[in-house]
Design an enzyme around this catalytic site. Structure first.
Site, PDB file in Angstrom:
ATOM      1  N   CYS A   1       0.818  -1.231   0.000  1.00 34.23           N
ATOM      2  CA  CYS A   1       0.000   0.000   0.000  1.00 34.23           C
ATOM      3  C   CYS A   1       0.843   1.268   0.000  1.00 34.23           C
ATOM      4  O   CYS A   1       0.328   2.351  -0.304  1.00 34.23           O
ATOM      5  CB  CYS A   1      -0.945   0.012   1.194  1.00 34.23           C
TER       6      CYS A   1
ATOM      7  N   ASN B   1      -9.967   0.629  -0.001  1.00 37.87           N
ATOM      8  CA  ASN B   1      -8.501   0.667   0.020  1.00 37.87           C
ATOM      9  C   ASN B   1      -7.972   0.219  -1.345  1.00 37.87           C
ATOM     10  O   ASN B   1      -8.026  -0.964  -1.674  1.00 37.87           O
ATOM     11  CB  ASN B   1      -7.994  -0.260   1.129  1.00 37.87           C
TER      12      ASN B   1
ATOM     13  N   HIS C   1      -2.950   7.632   3.046  1.00 36.58           N
ATOM     14  CA  HIS C   1      -3.389   6.365   2.465  1.00 36.58           C
ATOM     15  C   HIS C   1      -4.797   6.080   2.969  1.00 36.58           C
ATOM     16  O   HIS C   1      -5.102   6.266   4.145  1.00 36.58           O
ATOM     17  CB  HIS C   1      -2.432   5.249   2.875  1.00 36.58           C
TER      18      HIS C   1
HETATM   19  N1  ACO Z   1     -18.837  -7.964   8.693  1.00 30.55           N
HETATM   20  C1  ACO Z   1     -19.359  -8.288   9.882  1.00 30.55           C
HETATM   21  N2  ACO Z   1     -18.620  -8.758  10.901  1.00 30.55           N
HETATM   22  C2  ACO Z   1     -17.289  -8.868  10.710  1.00 30.55           C
HETATM   23  C3  ACO Z   1     -16.681  -8.536   9.482  1.00 30.55           C
HETATM   24  C4  ACO Z   1     -17.507  -8.069   8.448  1.00 30.55           C
HETATM   25  N3  ACO Z   1     -17.035  -7.733   7.243  1.00 30.55           N
HETATM   26  N4  ACO Z   1     -15.350  -8.759   9.593  1.00 30.55           N
HETATM   27  C5  ACO Z   1     -15.138  -9.212  10.833  1.00 30.55           C
HETATM   28  N5  ACO Z   1     -16.301  -9.268  11.508  1.00 30.55           N
HETATM   29  C6  ACO Z   1     -16.508  -9.688  12.881  1.00 30.55           C
HETATM   30  C7  ACO Z   1     -15.412 -10.574  13.388  1.00 30.55           C
HETATM   31  O1  ACO Z   1     -15.627 -11.913  13.011  1.00 30.55           O
HETATM   32  C8  ACO Z   1     -15.495 -10.343  14.878  1.00 30.55           C
HETATM   33  O2  ACO Z   1     -16.568 -11.127  15.367  1.00 30.55           O
HETATM   34  P1  ACO Z   1     -16.444 -11.853  16.814  1.00 30.55           P
HETATM   35  O3  ACO Z   1     -16.285 -10.716  17.789  1.00 30.55           O
HETATM   36  O4  ACO Z   1     -17.752 -12.558  16.909  1.00 30.55           O
HETATM   37  O5  ACO Z   1     -15.244 -12.732  16.712  1.00 30.55           O
HETATM   38  C9  ACO Z   1     -15.901  -8.880  15.007  1.00 30.55           C
HETATM   39  O6  ACO Z   1     -16.470  -8.525  13.736  1.00 30.55           O
HETATM   40  C10 ACO Z   1     -14.768  -7.957  15.332  1.00 30.55           C
HETATM   41  O7  ACO Z   1     -13.677  -8.228  14.476  1.00 30.55           O
HETATM   42  P2  ACO Z   1     -12.319  -7.441  14.578  1.00 30.55           P
HETATM   43  O8  ACO Z   1     -11.369  -7.986  13.552  1.00 30.55           O
HETATM   44  O9  ACO Z   1     -11.862  -7.388  15.987  1.00 30.55           O
HETATM   45  O10 ACO Z   1     -12.801  -5.984  14.156  1.00 30.55           O
HETATM   46  P3  ACO Z   1     -11.971  -4.647  14.165  1.00 30.55           P
HETATM   47  O11 ACO Z   1     -12.696  -3.643  14.960  1.00 30.55           O
HETATM   48  O12 ACO Z   1     -10.520  -4.873  14.461  1.00 30.55           O
HETATM   49  O13 ACO Z   1     -12.088  -4.181  12.656  1.00 30.55           O
HETATM   50  C11 ACO Z   1     -10.802  -4.129  10.633  1.00 30.55           C
HETATM   51  C12 ACO Z   1     -11.535  -4.991  11.642  1.00 30.55           C
HETATM   52  C13 ACO Z   1     -11.775  -3.174   9.993  1.00 30.55           C
HETATM   53  C14 ACO Z   1     -10.149  -5.016   9.596  1.00 30.55           C
HETATM   54  C15 ACO Z   1      -9.707  -3.291  11.375  1.00 30.55           C
HETATM   55  O14 ACO Z   1      -8.963  -4.114  12.217  1.00 30.55           O
HETATM   56  C16 ACO Z   1      -8.798  -2.601  10.415  1.00 30.55           C
HETATM   57  O15 ACO Z   1      -9.201  -1.751   9.651  1.00 30.55           O
HETATM   58  N6  ACO Z   1      -7.503  -2.897  10.475  1.00 30.55           N
HETATM   59  C17 ACO Z   1      -6.555  -2.288   9.590  1.00 30.55           C
HETATM   60  C18 ACO Z   1      -6.292  -3.225   8.501  1.00 30.55           C
HETATM   61  C19 ACO Z   1      -6.150  -2.571   7.180  1.00 30.55           C
HETATM   62  O16 ACO Z   1      -6.555  -1.462   6.931  1.00 30.55           O
HETATM   63  N7  ACO Z   1      -5.556  -3.314   6.282  1.00 30.55           N
HETATM   64  C20 ACO Z   1      -5.406  -2.890   4.948  1.00 30.55           C
HETATM   65  C21 ACO Z   1      -4.044  -3.053   4.453  1.00 30.55           C
HETATM   66  S1  ACO Z   1      -2.873  -2.201   5.429  1.00 30.55           S
HETATM   67  C22 ACO Z   1      -3.248  -0.691   5.220  1.00 30.55           C
HETATM   68  O17 ACO Z   1      -3.584  -0.318   4.148  1.00 30.55           O
HETATM   69  C23 ACO Z   1      -3.188   0.160   6.427  1.00 30.55           C
END
Ligand code: ACO
Length: 336
Positions: free
Chosen positions: A126, A293, A263
């Site tokens: 990214c 993204n 980003h």
């Molecule tokens: N829809 C509904 N529920 C979902 C989804 C979805 N799409 N995805 C995950 N869940 C559920 C999970 O299963 C979990 O359920 P549980 O509590 O019953 O186990 C719950 O939601 C919480 O999941 P988490 O992974 O803890 O959610 P979080 O608040 O961390 O959000 C996310 C997840 C959005 C991916 C966040 O961690 C994030 O944005 N991280 C950064 C990653 C990123 O941006 N990566 C891109 C590449 S790197 C970059 O560009 C920065």
């Protein structure tokens, strides 16, 4: 150690890389959160509240990263008033190249009719565009090139597992480009690049030529694997630190920055960086709601949108930053 390029105060002899024109391109097809929730167990409410994303663009069948890069580049060249034959160098950030080789930059070079100039890809996930911009800046600052086309282009939806709701909701396709020209007045003031290869397994696509395309290995398959909350925490810290480093290297206060163009991975990461800069969200360019993204495409897409809408004006101080798989992260400060 970071690679800090050409920092310092303006002087009569310094050569700057100035952005002469910007361009971008998004595939026609839009995939909304509502449509996604018919494919995987998710909802508009979950995606929007956790990431800020409402929709993303998806490349059509047969439409490649090179196609998106081409359209964005044509627009950037037009905006700059530069003919393809004037390009000395093409640097293209991508982690989703058309082919293993030739590079997408070479394919683009031929299609633009810029035959003969140097052309290569940069893979920093990214952070690809910011890394490509830093490379181009050095070529210009050293006097080795006068006109450089820098592109960030991706088709990340091609390596998304559409059954995996934790990742497939995040990504989209798109490309952005800038034409840099050597200038004695102003342009890119500094760039700052970092990497931490020890965090590979927090965000990766575990297949490849040399390790083999093994479908049966743990986490195998051509798809993005991500430990979302670890990536989130690391990204916020890394971006905080690179923003501080950039301000310090230029002897600037955080209130001096006119625009933050981050980003576009997650609105919550963007807001955390803006808070650190004490910057109101009105001065932060946000496209993640409409683009998702787009990896290397995200910063130049946001920059082009801000320039074409008249928000970013000549003479303003603009801070670009990015974070991605590797981990890689970096920034570029420029006087537009
Ligand atoms: N829809 C509904 N529920 C979902 C989804 C979805 N799409 N995805 C995950 N869940 C559920 C999970 O299963 C979990 O359920 P549980 O509590 O019953 O186990 C719950 O939601 C919480 O999941 P988490 O992974 O803890 O959610 P979080 O608040 O961390 O959000 C996310 C997840 C959005 C991916 C966040 O961690 C994030 O944005 N991280 C950064 C990653 C990123 O941006 N990566 C891109 C590449 S790197 C970059 O560009 C920065």
């Amino acid at each position: 150690m970071s690679i800090a390029a050409s920092t310092g105060t303006p002087s009569a002899t310094r050569i700057y890389a100035r952005i002469a024109g910007t361009g971008s391109y998004l595939p026609e097809k839009i995939l909304t959160n509502a449509e996604l929730s018919t494919i995987v167990d998710t909802s508009d409410e979950w995606i929007a509240s956790r990431t800020g994303i409402r929709q993303r663009h998806v490349a059509a069948e047969g439409e490649t990263t090179g196609d998106l890069a081409y359209h964005a580049s044509v627009r950037a060249l037009e905006a700059a008033g530069v003919d393809a034959a004037e390009i000395d160098l093409i640097v293209l950030g991508t982690t989703t190249p058309d082919l293993i080789f030739p590079s997408t930059a070479c394919l683009l070079q031929h299609r633009l009719g810029a035959n003969g100039c140097a052309a290569f890809d940069v893979n920093a996930a990214c952070s690809g565009f910011v890394f490509a911009l830093a490379v181009a800046d050095k070529f210009i600052a050293s006097g080795a090139a006068k006109t450089v086309l820098v592109v960030g282009a991706e088709t990340l939806t091609r390596m998304v597992d559409w059954t995996e709701r934790t990742t497939c909701v995040l990504f989209g396709d798109g490309a952005g480009a800038v034409v840099l020209k050597a200038d004695t007045e102003t342009g890119i003031l500094s760039t700052h690049l970092h990497a931490d290869g020890g965090k590979k397994e927090l965000l990766w696509n575990p297949v490849g030529v040399s390790v083999g395309f093994k479908e049966n290995a743990p986490n195998a398959g051509v798809r993005i694997n991500m430990a979302g909350s670890d990536v989130f925490k690391y990204a916020v810290k890394a971006l905080d630190s690179v923003v501080e480093e950039t301000l310090e290297a230029n002897g600037l206060d955080r209130h001096d920055i006119d625009w933050l163009i981050p980003h576009q991975a997650n609105l919550r990461i963007i807001e955390a960086t803006a808070k650190r800069l004490d910057m109101p969200m009105e001065r932060v360019v946000v496209t993640v709601d409409r683009h998702g993204n787009t990896s290397s495409g995200s910063v130049p897409l946001a920059l082009d949108e801000a320039v074409r809408s008249g928000r970013v004006q000549r003479g303003q101080l603009v801070l670009l930053e990015a974070f991605g798989g590797g981990f890689t992260w970096g920034s570029a400060l420029l006087r537009y």
